[in-house]
Design a protein around this motif. Structure first.
Motif, mmCIF file in Angstrom:
data_model
loop_
_atom_site.group_PDB
_atom_site.id
_atom_site.type_symbol
_atom_site.label_atom_id
_atom_site.label_comp_id
_atom_site.label_asym_id
_atom_site.label_seq_id
_atom_site.Cartn_x
_atom_site.Cartn_y
_atom_site.Cartn_z
ATOM 1 N N SER A 145 0.813 -1.214 0.000
ATOM 2 C CA SER A 145 0.000 0.000 0.000
ATOM 3 C C SER A 145 0.851 1.271 0.000
ATOM 4 N N ASN A 146 1.867 1.317 0.840
ATOM 5 C CA ASN A 146 2.743 2.486 0.899
ATOM 6 C C ASN A 146 4.017 2.121 1.659
ATOM 7 N N LEU A 147 4.982 3.032 1.648
ATOM 8 C CA LEU A 147 6.268 2.736 2.284
ATOM 9 C C LEU A 147 6.161 2.621 3.800
ATOM 10 N N ASP A 148 5.287 3.417 4.438
ATOM 11 C CA ASP A 148 5.132 3.304 5.893
ATOM 12 C C ASP A 148 4.625 1.926 6.296
ATOM 13 N N CYS A 149 3.638 1.427 5.590
ATOM 14 C CA CYS A 149 3.115 0.081 5.875
ATOM 15 C C CYS A 149 4.141 -0.987 5.524
ATOM 16 N N LEU A 150 4.934 -0.736 4.495
ATOM 17 C CA LEU A 150 5.988 -1.673 4.127
ATOM 18 C C LEU A 150 7.005 -1.801 5.259
ATOM 19 N N VAL A 151 7.381 -0.686 5.865
ATOM 20 C CA VAL A 151 8.305 -0.718 6.997
ATOM 21 C C VAL A 151 7.719 -1.564 8.123
ATOM 22 N N GLU A 152 6.450 -1.368 8.396
ATOM 23 C CA GLU A 152 5.803 -2.135 9.464
ATOM 24 C C GLU A 152 5.722 -3.623 9.117
ATOM 25 N N ALA A 153 5.569 -3.946 7.858
ATOM 26 C CA ALA A 153 5.426 -5.347 7.446
ATOM 27 C C ALA A 153 6.754 -6.089 7.378
ATOM 28 N N VAL A 154 7.814 -5.436 6.909
ATOM 29 C CA VAL A 154 9.079 -6.149 6.688
ATOM 30 C C VAL A 154 10.255 -5.599 7.481
ATOM 31 N N GLY A 155 10.064 -4.496 8.198
ATOM 32 C CA GLY A 155 11.150 -3.910 8.974
ATOM 33 C C GLY A 155 11.840 -2.794 8.211
ATOM 34 N N GLN A 156 12.442 -1.884 8.967
ATOM 35 C CA GLN A 156 13.066 -0.697 8.381
ATOM 36 C C GLN A 156 14.227 -1.040 7.457
ATOM 37 N N GLU A 157 15.096 -1.944 7.878
ATOM 38 C CA GLU A 157 16.278 -2.275 7.071
ATOM 39 C C GLU A 157 15.882 -2.868 5.717
ATOM 40 N N THR A 158 14.964 -3.805 5.725
ATOM 41 C CA THR A 158 14.527 -4.417 4.467
ATOM 42 C C THR A 158 13.784 -3.410 3.603
ATOM 43 N N ALA A 159 12.914 -2.617 4.207
ATOM 44 C CA ALA A 159 12.184 -1.604 3.439
ATOM 45 C C ALA A 159 13.151 -0.610 2.800
ATOM 46 N N ASP A 160 14.166 -0.208 3.547
ATOM 47 C CA ASP A 160 15.172 0.712 2.997
ATOM 48 C C ASP A 160 15.908 0.069 1.824
ATOM 49 N N ARG A 161 16.255 -1.220 1.956
ATOM 50 C CA ARG A 161 16.949 -1.930 0.878
ATOM 51 C C ARG A 161 16.052 -2.025 -0.351
ATOM 52 N N LEU A 162 14.779 -2.356 -0.140
ATOM 53 C CA LEU A 162 13.843 -2.442 -1.261
ATOM 54 C C LEU A 162 13.747 -1.112 -1.998
ATOM 55 N N ALA A 163 13.603 -0.047 -1.229
ATOM 56 C CA ALA A 163 13.477 1.281 -1.832
ATOM 57 C C ALA A 163 14.746 1.679 -2.578
ATOM 58 N N ALA A 164 15.887 1.187 -2.105
ATOM 59 C CA ALA A 164 17.159 1.538 -2.742
ATOM 60 C C ALA A 164 17.408 0.775 -4.040
ATOM 61 N N VAL A 165 16.899 -0.463 -4.139
ATOM 62 C CA VAL A 165 17.222 -1.290 -5.313
ATOM 63 C C VAL A 165 16.079 -1.398 -6.319
ATOM 64 N N ALA A 166 14.912 -0.884 -5.980
ATOM 65 C CA ALA A 166 13.748 -1.065 -6.851
ATOM 66 C C ALA A 166 13.243 0.259 -7.395
ATOM 67 N N GLU A 167 12.669 0.172 -8.575
ATOM 68 C CA GLU A 167 11.884 1.282 -9.088
ATOM 69 C C GLU A 167 10.601 1.313 -8.266
ATOM 70 N N GLN A 168 10.002 2.482 -8.167
ATOM 71 C CA GLN A 168 8.740 2.600 -7.433
ATOM 72 C C GLN A 168 7.696 3.241 -8.333
ATOM 73 N N ALA A 169 6.502 2.702 -8.247
ATOM 74 C CA ALA A 169 5.375 3.277 -8.973
ATOM 75 C C ALA A 169 4.205 3.321 -8.009
ATOM 76 N N GLU A 170 3.515 4.432 -8.000
ATOM 77 C CA GLU A 170 2.355 4.569 -7.112
ATOM 78 C C GLU A 170 1.105 4.772 -7.952
ATOM 79 N N LEU A 171 0.121 3.934 -7.687
ATOM 80 C CA LEU A 171 -1.152 4.043 -8.385
ATOM 81 C C LEU A 171 -2.100 4.913 -7.567
ATOM 82 N N ALA A 172 -2.877 5.714 -8.257
ATOM 83 C CA ALA A 172 -3.848 6.592 -7.600
ATOM 84 C C ALA A 172 -5.072 5.787 -7.174
#
Length: 181
Positions: A145-172
């Motif tokens: 759903s969003n990066l804040d929920c991603l942090v809660e689901a997988v942890g800050q370190e993993t969420a940071d790694r995901l954001a660093a290595v992946a393209e991001q697209a947000e749907l309206a």
């Protein structure tokens, strides 16, 4: 079970991030995409449309693995990720967090046994995503759903790694369908 379930058998999208993800994979490179957006924004539809595009271009179904987060966390073994196919999709990665955050009434605490089971499942899902995020030459698409929920689901370190290595697209957000009984 087919990679693209019947519900999404006609899925199409013109979203540029999905097109780029598919093009990169079809060119033989690694593509990683975080597809973000609220409920009913069409994230799953877009993801399955991308998978349909890969299959239509000749990508082999045997080289694609799709996990629903709620199923993955219940049956998870590290080998499921370590020995995964070249392309992995994990749908509804943040659904557990989303449901708690979107609750309209206060939730009653679960019993200690249920809380322990839920913690183990959450840990399994976080481990799966953490392992996937560091595997070389693996393409993936994670739906959250969003990066804040991603942090809660997988942890800050993993969420940071995901954001660093992946393209991001947000749907309206889209209007929710009207249910008629």
């Amino acid at each position: 079970m087919p990679v693209v379930p019947p519900l999404f058998s006609d899925a199409l999208t013109d979203h540029p991030a999905i097109a780029q993800w598919c093009s990169t994979i079809l060119a033989g490179d690694t593509a990683r995409l975080l597809l973000l957006g609220p409920h009913w924004s069409g994230k799953s539809h877009a993801a399955y449309a991308g998978l349909r595009r890969l299959l239509a271009a000749g990508y082999r179904e045997e080289d694609i693995t799709v996990h629903q987060a709620y199923e993955l966390k219940r049956s998870y073994e590290p080998s499921m990720i370590e020995n995964a196919t070249a392309v992995t999709v994990i749908d509804d990665l943040t659904v557990s967090v989303d449901l708690v955050r979107e609750a309209k009434v206060p939730l009653k605490p679960d019993s200690a046994d249920v809380q322990a089971m839920m913690a183990l499942e959450a840990g399994a899902l976080a481990d799966a995503v953490a392992r996937l995020s560091v595997l070389p030459r693996r393409s993936w698409l994670l739906i959250a759903s969003n990066l804040d929920c991603l942090v809660e689901a997988v942890g800050q370190e993993t969420a940071d790694r995901l954001a660093a290595v992946a393209e991001q697209a947000e749907l309206a957000p889209r209007p929710r369908p009207t249910l008629r009984w």
